[in-house]
Design a protein around this motif. Sequence first.
Motif, PDB file in Angstrom:
ATOM      1  N   MET A 148       0.805  -1.179  -0.027  1.00 25.67           N
ATOM      2  CA  MET A 148      -0.045  -0.174  -0.026  1.00 25.67           C
ATOM      3  C   MET A 148       0.772   1.330   0.072  1.00 25.67           C
ATOM      4  N   ARG A 149       0.188   2.483  -0.255  1.00 27.86           N
ATOM      5  CA  ARG A 149       0.953   3.794  -0.179  1.00 27.86           C
ATOM      6  C   ARG A 149       0.798   4.324   1.121  1.00 27.86           C
ATOM      7  N   ALA A 150       1.907   4.877   1.786  1.00 24.33           N
ATOM      8  CA  ALA A 150       1.654   5.621   3.049  1.00 24.33           C
ATOM      9  C   ALA A 150       3.019   6.693   3.043  1.00 24.33           C
ATOM     10  N   LEU A 151       2.425   7.608   3.878  1.00 20.39           N
ATOM     11  CA  LEU A 151       3.427   8.970   3.941  1.00 20.39           C
ATOM     12  C   LEU A 151       4.182   8.692   4.898  1.00 20.39           C
ATOM     13  N   CYS A 152       5.415   8.531   4.649  1.00 20.41           N
ATOM     14  CA  CYS A 152       6.352   8.270   5.911  1.00 20.41           C
ATOM     15  C   CYS A 152       7.307   9.380   6.006  1.00 20.41           C
ATOM     16  N   TRP A 153       7.981   9.250   7.316  1.00 21.36           N
ATOM     17  CA  TRP A 153       9.010  10.212   7.474  1.00 21.36           C
ATOM     18  C   TRP A 153      10.395   9.597   6.862  1.00 21.36           C
ATOM     19  N   THR A 154      10.943  10.599   6.235  1.00 19.59           N
ATOM     20  CA  THR A 154      12.287  10.186   5.268  1.00 19.59           C
ATOM     21  C   THR A 154      13.511  10.972   5.976  1.00 19.59           C
ATOM     22  N   GLY A 155      13.221  11.921   6.962  1.00 21.74           N
ATOM     23  CA  GLY A 155      14.537  12.715   7.551  1.00 21.74           C
ATOM     24  C   GLY A 155      14.023  14.056   7.856  1.00 21.74           C
ATOM     25  N   VAL A 156      14.854  14.720   8.479  1.00 24.55           N
ATOM     26  CA  VAL A 156      14.446  16.037   9.156  1.00 24.55           C
ATOM     27  C   VAL A 156      13.593  16.929   7.941  1.00 24.55           C
ATOM     28  N   ASP A 157      12.469  17.224   8.432  1.00 28.43           N
ATOM     29  CA  ASP A 157      11.614  17.922   7.596  1.00 28.43           C
ATOM     30  C   ASP A 157      11.205  17.382   6.080  1.00 28.43           C
ATOM     31  N   GLN A 158      11.231  16.100   6.102  1.00 25.35           N
ATOM     32  CA  GLN A 158      11.018  15.319   4.773  1.00 25.35           C
ATOM     33  C   GLN A 158       9.858  14.213   5.107  1.00 25.35           C
ATOM     34  N   VAL A 159       9.037  14.088   4.107  1.00 26.33           N
ATOM     35  CA  VAL A 159       8.277  12.977   4.371  1.00 26.33           C
ATOM     36  C   VAL A 159       8.102  12.347   2.739  1.00 26.33           C
ATOM     37  N   ALA A 160       7.616  11.430   2.500  1.00 24.57           N
ATOM     38  CA  ALA A 160       7.489  10.877   1.117  1.00 24.57           C
ATOM     39  C   ALA A 160       6.457   9.835   1.012  1.00 24.57           C
ATOM     40  N   VAL A 161       5.826   9.691  -0.029  1.00 24.45           N
ATOM     41  CA  VAL A 161       4.967   8.652  -0.331  1.00 24.45           C
ATOM     42  C   VAL A 161       5.920   7.358  -0.582  1.00 24.45           C
ATOM     43  N   ARG A 162       5.746   6.414   0.217  1.00 24.52           N
ATOM     44  CA  ARG A 162       6.323   5.183  -0.146  1.00 24.52           C
ATOM     45  C   ARG A 162       5.437   3.769  -0.243  1.00 24.52           C
ATOM     46  N   GLN A 163       5.980   2.859  -0.930  1.00 27.44           N
ATOM     47  CA  GLN A 163       5.131   1.589  -1.076  1.00 27.44           C
ATOM     48  C   GLN A 163       5.697   0.934   0.363  1.00 27.44           C
ATOM     49  N   VAL A 164       4.816   0.511   1.221  1.00 25.01           N
ATOM     50  CA  VAL A 164       4.924  -0.460   2.444  1.00 25.01           C
ATOM     51  C   VAL A 164       4.028  -1.711   2.404  1.00 25.01           C
ATOM     52  N   PRO A 165       4.500  -2.701   3.027  1.00 22.60           N
ATOM     53  CA  PRO A 165       3.433  -3.700   3.096  1.00 22.60           C
ATOM     54  C   PRO A 165       2.002  -3.533   3.776  1.00 22.60           C
ATOM     55  N   ASP A 166       0.984  -4.159   3.453  1.00 21.09           N
ATOM     56  CA  ASP A 166      -0.225  -3.739   4.127  1.00 21.09           C
ATOM     57  C   ASP A 166      -0.261  -3.986   5.503  1.00 21.09           C
ATOM     58  N   PRO A 167      -0.805  -3.383   6.419  1.00 23.34           N
ATOM     59  CA  PRO A 167      -0.836  -3.863   7.597  1.00 23.34           C
ATOM     60  C   PRO A 167      -1.594  -5.397   7.679  1.00 23.34           C
ATOM     61  N   GLU A 168      -1.329  -5.965   8.955  1.00 20.50           N
ATOM     62  CA  GLU A 168      -1.874  -7.247   9.100  1.00 20.50           C
ATOM     63  C   GLU A 168      -2.235  -7.372  10.607  1.00 20.50           C
ATOM     64  N   LEU A 169      -3.410  -8.247  10.523  1.00 19.32           N
ATOM     65  CA  LEU A 169      -4.111  -8.619  12.085  1.00 19.32           C
ATOM     66  C   LEU A 169      -2.891  -9.237  12.812  1.00 19.32           C
ATOM     67  N   ARG A 170      -2.685  -8.648  13.990  1.00 17.19           N
ATOM     68  CA  ARG A 170      -1.431  -9.111  15.013  1.00 17.19           C
ATOM     69  C   ARG A 170      -2.274  -9.595  16.246  1.00 17.19           C
ATOM     70  N   ASN A 171      -3.269  -9.163  16.596  1.00 18.24           N
ATOM     71  CA  ASN A 171      -4.039  -9.560  17.684  1.00 18.24           C
ATOM     72  C   ASN A 171      -5.586  -9.952  17.556  1.00 18.24           C
ATOM     73  N   GLY A 172      -6.146 -10.764  18.213  1.00 20.85           N
ATOM     74  CA  GLY A 172      -7.464 -11.161  18.097  1.00 20.85           C
ATOM     75  C   GLY A 172      -8.371  -9.916  18.184  1.00 20.85           C
ATOM     76  N   HIS A 173      -7.961  -8.813  18.858  1.00 23.87           N
ATOM     77  CA  HIS A 173      -8.821  -7.775  18.949  1.00 23.87           C
ATOM     78  C   HIS A 173      -8.664  -6.704  17.875  1.00 23.87           C
ATOM     79  N   ASP A 174      -7.600  -6.863  17.135  1.00 24.89           N
ATOM     80  CA  ASP A 174      -7.473  -5.816  15.937  1.00 24.89           C
ATOM     81  C   ASP A 174      -8.333  -5.746  14.648  1.00 24.89           C
ATOM     82  N   ALA A 175      -8.517  -4.600  14.189  1.00 27.34           N
ATOM     83  CA  ALA A 175      -9.140  -4.433  13.074  1.00 27.34           C
ATOM     84  C   ALA A 175      -8.287  -3.823  11.970  1.00 27.34           C
ATOM     85  N   ILE A 176      -8.653  -4.031  10.579  1.00 29.15           N
ATOM     86  CA  ILE A 176      -8.067  -3.137   9.607  1.00 29.15           C
ATOM     87  C   ILE A 176      -8.922  -2.293   9.245  1.00 29.15           C
ATOM     88  N   VAL A 177      -8.518  -0.886   9.288  1.00 32.16           N
ATOM     89  CA  VAL A 177      -9.219   0.236   8.611  1.00 32.16           C
ATOM     90  C   VAL A 177      -8.655   0.622   7.398  1.00 32.16           C
TER      91      VAL A 177
END
Lengths: 147, 390
Positions: B1-30
Amino acid sequence: MGRIATVAGSALAGAAVGAVSGRVLRGRTRRRPAGGPGVRGNPAGGWQVVTVDRAPGTVLPGGRWPEPLRRLGGAIQVEVRPAPGCRGTELAARPRPGVPLPGLAAHVVGDDPARAVRAALRQAKQLAETGEVLRADRTPMDRGRAG
Amino acid sequence: MRALCWTGVDQVAVRQVPDPELRNGHDAIVRVRQSATCGGDLPLLAGRTPYVSVGDVLGHEFLGDVVEVGPEVRRHRVGDRVVVSASVACGTCWYCQGGLPSCCDNGNPEPEVGEATYGHPVPGVFGRPRATGGFAGSHAEFVRVPYADVGAFGVPDTVSDDRALFASDAAPAGWMAADVGGVRPGDVVAVWGAGAVGQLTARAAGLLGADRVIVVDDQDDRLRMAERHSDAETIDPRHADVPAELRERTGGRGPDVCVEAVGPAWDGRIRSLAERFTGAAERPPAVREAVHACRKGGTVVVLGEFDGHVDAFPLGAVSAKGLSVRGARQHGQNYVPMLLERMARGELRTEHLATHRMPLEQGAHGYALFRDRRDGCVRTVLSPDLPAAP
Ligand SMILES: NC(=O)c1ccc[n+]([C@@H]2O[C@H](COP(=O)([O-])OP(=O)(O)OC[C@H]3O[C@@H](n4cnc5c(N)ncnc54)[C@H](O)[C@@H]3O)[C@@H](O)[C@H]2O)c1
Ligand SMILES: [Zn+2]
Ligand SMILES: [Zn+2]
């Protein structure tokens, strides 16, 4: 002068190394010196404590240690007592001197026994309170490794 | 998925990162519809927050649709439109049960870091580094929501996305300030900072019956908004002596409740690693002013998020005047349902705060506008669904 050590000393006197049961102390509260339980690196016998918002019988059902502590088996001592003000149970543990912790814990938290004990206590608390242990997001690197 | 990441002081950029996953039974993905910038992101953006690292996904104020639920989730189903409280809480520990969800014992998978810094573990917040849980943020297509039954709230059909978004953090923060400040009918309340948080504090104070609400800031457009939407009076420190003005407007008493909604003063100086980790102190000018202005026996609420120590805190005034000083991350889990009801009734309108809307891809621009308070920017709202390029 140990805070919990003084309270626990007599209760533990009869407990064999490696026993898989904790003793519930009732009404044996003693004024603790400032600093509170669970302070890392505390010299008072190495006890670490978490307060679990559940009754002692739920924290140690049938006297059995919760799973995260059982994993550390005979390498630790465990104590519980009611927390004041209806706050549940104070669950305490410390490494037994000279007994190495089982490998799994060292793998997870490094080779500091105090950290391993603290992590196990927290996990036991979370299991009792929420039913599971909250897991961190996996880093892309971890996920790559797991496939 | 696309996400806005911190890439350095005063820098952000959209990067391709893995989709989030359910890690606990009480989790949801939004699946995120809208995600807002916040003053709390600015120290992070500037690289002043310890442990921030390249690739961290930013953002903690968000609204979206549930697309996946863990086996223990009871209150939500796939397709629910939800707004999510920015801080992560279990709902079952002593703190959660006692109405202090942002003090939750079980909301942070890496409690050691906060424990070393603050003496106790502090709960997680989305889009923040390890000390606050390390949960990936919401400036992304999807986000993992731990304890979804506790932290995610269904949005009534009658409340628009644009309004409900603010129930995630800014509105509960403002409400909490008025609530723990003990605002009562007849009170005079002063608020430092006319960002979204300060404006919603002013509105909450009004709804709780304050007689007069006075907002202090040097940003014209924000002060005008506070007058229009929060029915507040204003003071601009460029044209007035704030303490003297407050004394005069309160018959010499001083405000009953003073709320700081500013955060650490940012002098534009990039701090060295050594300063960051050895605690070179922040300056809290608005906190100082609030403590000096507050009436005897009054309450000062600090909403601003300070990472560690501050310099020159006027402790003498706290004891000499018998003040109460309160601070907290917002206890959203206590307030969100009530806030959504007020939003549905039209008592609480927030959509004017979203002054700028853009796709994730323009996140760097959006953050620059927000940080520099240019072009009337109060909140930049990012939507992964908006087309990337015009
Ligand atoms: N406690 C919480 O749960 C919580 C939640 C959200 C945000 N916050 C914090 O609240 C603070 C405000 O958030 P925001 O999103 O509104 O930030 P913002 O950056 O949009 O607004 C801050 C405002 O303060 C003004 N300001 C700066 N110095 C001032 C001074 N000396 N006197 C008066 N005003 C001054 C600025 O001009 C600006 O308008 C931040 O520190 C943020 O981290 C806390
Ligand atoms: Zn925020
Ligand atoms: Zn909790």
